[in-house]
Each structure stands twice: as C-alpha cells, then as structure tokens.
Design an enzyme around this catalytic site. Structure first.
Site, PDB file in Angstrom:
ATOM      1  N   THR A  94      -0.247   4.744   1.031  1.00 39.06           N
ATOM      2  CA  THR A  94      -0.298   5.661   2.126  1.00 39.06           C
ATOM      3  C   THR A  94      -0.215   5.104   3.622  1.00 39.06           C
ATOM      4  O   THR A  94      -0.653   4.125   3.807  1.00 39.06           O
ATOM      5  CB  THR A  94      -1.823   6.261   2.373  1.00 39.06           C
TER       6      THR A  94
ATOM      7  N   ASP B  42      -1.802  -0.912   6.050  1.00 32.56           N
ATOM      8  CA  ASP B  42      -2.071  -0.358   7.357  1.00 32.56           C
ATOM      9  C   ASP B  42      -3.797  -0.049   7.483  1.00 32.56           C
ATOM     10  O   ASP B  42      -4.088   0.749   8.378  1.00 32.56           O
ATOM     11  CB  ASP B  42      -1.353   0.908   7.477  1.00 32.56           C
TER      12      ASP B  42
ATOM     13  N   ASP C 190       0.942  -1.145   0.119  1.00 33.02           N
ATOM     14  CA  ASP C 190       0.131   0.022  -0.086  1.00 33.02           C
ATOM     15  C   ASP C 190       0.765   1.351  -0.002  1.00 33.02           C
ATOM     16  O   ASP C 190       2.052   0.974   0.338  1.00 33.02           O
ATOM     17  CB  ASP C 190      -0.980   0.078   1.094  1.00 33.02           C
TER      18      ASP C 190
END
Length: 613
Positions: free
Chosen positions: A98, A418, A96
């Site tokens: 961000t 996250d 991912d």
C-alpha cells in the site's frame, strides 16, 4: 597519477636543459642525468604513497555527492552518502504494497450489505434506514477525526484525501451514499467519545465506544474482514433486524464475498457494532479480548487501490538485473497475491511461496518458539509474498535474508515502505527507502495543521507556496557537495603535511644537510646557468654525489667560517654551496680549486624540485 608526475618531471628537465638553455648532450654528465631520473622516480613514488590514501576517499565522496544531487532531482532524498553505493549493490528488495506498489488513493467499489453483494456501490434508497444509520454512524465516529475528504483544489479535479487512506475510502463511501459524515461528527465531537481502541497490527482492528444517556454503551468496530467476521455472532438483514450468524454462514460469506473481492485485488474491511446494556453491568474495558466479541456485522466493503503505472516495468527491470522483489504486506493473502500478479512479482506457473504471517512464523520456529536460521533458509529463497504480516514478521524476514549463508555471496537487502509498521525492517535493512507522500514539511502547511497530515505539492494553495518560497529550504544535496569541498581542502592540507614530513626525514638522512636552503633555488637546473663553467677534458675522473662523504661533511663548516671572499663570489653568494663543487661545463672558464682539495663534481638535486614547485 605517479606515472604522469614522472613523465612531466622528465619532460620539464629535457625541455629546460636542452631547449630553453640550449645545452648540448654531454656524455660525462650521464651520471647526473641518471641521478635526476632516480630523483624523479622517487618523487613519483612519494606522490603515489601520499595521494592514494587521501585522493581515493575524496574521489569516492565527490562521486557519491554527485549521485546524491542527481537523485535529488528525482525527488529522492539521500541522508547518507554511502547509501548510493549500497543501493546499487542490492540483490533483494522487500517492498510494502500500500502506497509503494499501489497509488495509495483508495475507494470503495464493492459492498456486501444486509445479506446482498453489490458489485457496484448501492443506491441510498435501497438500504433500510436503520442499516444506513448504523453504517454512517460507524464510519463517522470510528475513523480518526483528523481524516477528512476535502473538496478538489480545481474544478473537475479529484477530492483531496487527508489522513489514513483506508479511512478516506470509507468516508468517501459515506459521501457516495449521500450522507455527510461531518454531521455525525458535529453531533458527537471527539471529546465525547467514551473510549477508543486504536488500530493495532496484531488484532487488525479499531473500535470506538459511545456512551448513551440511558447508561448503555455502543461500540463500533472496523478491521480485517476474515478476522472480524470470526468475532461476529449476528448480522443485519435487509429489514434492519438482526439474525444469528453461525460459523457455517461465516464460511459462506468468506467464500462467496471476501475471497472473490480479494482475488480481484480489493482490500476487504468489515464494519460491525455491539451494544452493552446497563443490565449486563459495567464491562471491563481493559480486557480487549472480551470486549471485541459477540459483534453484529453491518457490512463488508471492497476497497480498490490501483497499482502505480510505472511499477510493472520497474519490477521487470529489477528482475532482469538479478534482483529478487518480494511483497511484504498486512493485507489479505488473496489480495496480496492478486496485486503481485498485476505488478509482475508472480507469474502463472511459477513455483514460489505465498505465506501469511502465522504460517511463516510456524515454519521458522522450533518447539520452543525460537527462530532458527536453518528454517528461514528453507523458506526465503522461494518466498515472494508475505501477507498479514506484522512489523516483527517483516523484521524477521529481512534479518533472516541478511544472515543467511545459503548463497555464495551475502544478500544485500533493500526495504521500501511508507508506514510506521515498516520502521523496524527499514532500520535493519542494508538500505531503506522511506516513501513519503510529499517532500514539503507539514509545519509549512498551515491549512493542514488541524488534520496533522501532509499533502501533495499540487494541492498546496498559492499563498502557502509564496510563503515557502520566501523561506530558506534545506538542500541536502548541496550540503553534501559542500562537505566534499571541505574534504578536498582537508586532503590538500594533509598532502602538504605529508610532503613536509617526507622532506624533513630525507633532510636528516642526507649527507649534504646544511649545504643549501630552499629559498636560494629558482630552477632545478640552476647549476647549468653559470657561464663560467666548462668541461675539463684533462680530468678523466668525475666524482659522484656519494663520493668523499667526509669532505662533503666539512663543507658546511668551511662555508660558515669567516674568511676572505672567493674569487667566484657573485650576487648569488648565498646560493647552494654545491655549486662550488660542480664541474664547469662550457665557455672555457677555469674550475676553482676546492678548499678541501677535491675537484668540483655535479651538484645534488635533492631539494631543487620541491623549491621550484
């Protein structure tokens, strides 16, 4: 290990026989020596058979537990021991963006407000009061009330961001305009919100509806700029009025504002609103497709999320090790591509693919909208960036790489993320790395219970840290080490059990069953410690252990019969009866006649080793 066992036993035999006891080498005893060597070899094979099935898992467990302990020092919590081995074999990483590749500390750095593109944040005096009111109200009520900007812990530090980082950036934008969002929230508390359309990964937007006293409704929306701009039919001007926003104007804003922001690695967010008049009747609030139309664009902001300093070097190391790193994100494709270049995932001149979620699904599905593995195999080897992807798209990509047979060896896929949108991919991957902001449980942070979010450890007040020190923290690495110790004890018990089984089986097959008891032996060379034995030169024949099995079978009966004591009776009367059949070795003693008429022969060492051990 079995070879070491054989060497140790032979060395023990040689040292004890020829050095400790000082016995000379006797050619007639060579068969006995050979029997001992065979016995030691059998014991070595037994140790090999017993130790490998038990010791190998134990050694692996201990080494993996040690790896868990080392990773714990690097703030990596490993839930499963085998993950340490799997992550070392990874050949592909789907990451991912961000919070994983970037620092997840966002701030608005550019804005397009009232038809003007500001490369830096505009001054509050530049904006019209109506535009300012709509902008601050939309930010205040259309961000989760649990999201807050808190003052820095230390003087001169950065403000603390609690909650969704994108919303924190918008709240920070409100503070930069010298307007406090808390004032809006105090005027419009959360319980007075008429309806909230929470953020959805499909529509890529969030909306909040307010009901006014005159019966009208006002909805504030925020979301992906290129998606929300398509649903806007009007736009605010510098005078605070609205004008028509035609498709040609939308394309111009996208080309001149959104794409330049995205090319600089900025996340673009559009803020809009809509008014529902009482004369239009009560809207159908369950029809989101109809509600989220005819919007009025307020502004488009560019949010910066800096790349973590250690990320480019880490990606270079992965690439040198033969690991392919892919970025899978929900951001704009231009933003994702720009971040990929900064991280080193993409390089100028590379022949790799950067796709959006819609294009990815179009290529991997057939006419019946069914996913085909053959279509995925044509895409994933060159795919490096997947933008505007949903959780389903991430799961599909990971599953397609794992199930692929294009390469000679199966791909071992690792996923890092996250957020909750990474959950399906994390679960499907061979090994998942869930990135957390802090390792401190949220329940321990009393000052954040109202916000419902965690924070970084350096942001915790000292009184909270003192309370946490008094509580028992769970050390997962220590638990794994204790588990390894338990497995060690279990392994020892299993080894002892298997040795007993082997001994019991061999005792039942031995022709000398019942001739000796393990308690009567104190040395594997006990037959050489009696001074009355000597070598009989007049007897050329030295019978071996396996000779005259019939007479050996009669020995237990004669041993257990009642009769006068033997002339060789000693305090060691209960010792192994095989001693009565051993040839005298030295000191000139006359060999006793065997009750069966046989000359004594060297004793069998079948049980002496286990007894001495």
């Amino acid at each position: 290990m079995s070879g070491v066992t054989v060497v140790i036993l032979i060395s023990l035999f040689v040292v004890d026989t020829f050095w400790v006891q000082g016995l000379p080498w006797v050619a007639e005893c060579v068969p006995v020596y050979i029997q001992y060597l065979v016995k030691f070899f059998i014991i070595g094979v037994t140790v090999l058979v017993v130790a490998v099935p038990e010791g190998l898992p134990l050694a692996v467990t201990i080494s993996l537990a040690y790896s868990v302990k080392k990773m714990m020092k690097d703030n990596n919590l490993v839930r499963h021991l085998d993950a340490c081995e799997t992550m070392g074999n990874a050949t592909a990483i789907c990451s991912d963006k961000t919070g994983t590749l970037t620092m997840n500390r966002m701030a608005v750095v550019q804005a397009y407000v009232a038809g003007e593109h500001y490369r830096s944040l505009p001054l509050p005096d530049v904006l019209h009061p109506r535009v300012m009111e709509l902008l601050i109200t939309g930010i205040g009520v259309n961000c989760a009330y649990t999201t807050k900007i808190m003052p820095p812990e230390k003087e001169g530090g950065l403000p603390r961001q609690v909650g969704n980082k994108t919303e924190c950036a918008l709240l920070g934008f409100s503070l930069d305009l010298h307007r406090d969002y808390e004032t809006i929230r105090n005027q419009i508390p959360e319980e007075k919100l008429f309806k909230v359309y929470t953020f959805n990964s499909v529509r890529k937007s969030m909306s909040t509806v307010l009901k006014h006293a005159d019966g009208s409704y006002q909805m504030f929306s925020k979301g992906a700029s290129e998606i929300l701009l398509k649903k806007c039919c009007r736009i605010l001007t510098a005078s605070g009025e609205t004008k028509a926003f035609k498709p040609r104007d939308r394309d111009e804003v996208i080309q001149q504002v959104v794409e330049p922001m995205a090319s600089e690695g900025l996340r673009t967010i559009c803020l809009a609103y809509r008014v529902f008049l009482p004369a239009d009747g009560e809207p159908d609030w369950d029809n989101e497709a109809d509600i989220l139309t005819a919007l009025t664009c307020v502004c488009v902001v560019g949010i910066e999320d800096p790349v973590r300093p250690e990320v480019p070097d880490a990606i270079r190391k992965c690439q040198r090790a033969g690991i392919t790193v892919r970025m899978v994100t929900g951001d704009n494709i231009n933003t994702a591509r720009a971040i990929a270049f900064k991280c080193g995932i993409l390089h100028p001149g590379d022949d790799f693919l950067c796709l959006e979620g819609k294009e990815f699904n179009r290529r991997i599905r057939n006419e019946l909208s069914e996913i085909e593995q053959e279509r995925i195999d044509k895409i994933w080897p060159k795919l490096r960036v997947l933008a505007r992807s949903s959780p389903t798209d991430k799961h599909t990509l990971v599953k397609g790489i794992i199930d692929s047979t294009v390469m000679e060896q199966r791909q071992v896929v690792a996923v890092t993320g996250d957020g909750t949108n990474d959950g399906p991919a994390l679960k499907k991957a061979d090994v998942g790395f869930a990135m957390l902001v802090s390792t401190i449980p949220t329940s321990r942070l009393k000052f954040l219970k109202t916000a419902g979010h965690g924070t970084q450890q350096e942001e915790i007040p000292e009184e909270e840290l003192q309370e946490m020190d008094d509580l028992d923290e769970i050390d997962h690495a220590e638990m794994e080490l204790r588990r390894g110790q338990v497995l060690w004890c279990r392994g020892l018990n299993r080894i002892q059990t298997q040795i007993r089984v082997v001994n019991a089986f061999r005792d039942t097959m031995s022709p000398y069953e019942g001739l000796e008891t393990p308690e009567s032996r104190s040395s594997i060379h006990n037959f050489m410690t009696h001074p009355e034995f000597r070598i009989e030169d007049s007897e050329p024949h030295i019978p071996l252990i396996d000779d005259n099995d019939g007479e050996a079978d009669d020995a237990p009966t004669k041993r257990n019969s009642v009769g006068p004591p033997s002339s060789l009776a000693t305090p060691n009367q209960n010792n192994n009866n095989a001693l009565e059949r051993i040839l005298p070795l030295h000191l000139g003693a006359t060999p006793p006649a065997s009750s069966s008429g046989l000359l004594p022969c060297p004793g069998s060492p079948l049980h002496s080793l286990e007894t001495s051990l």
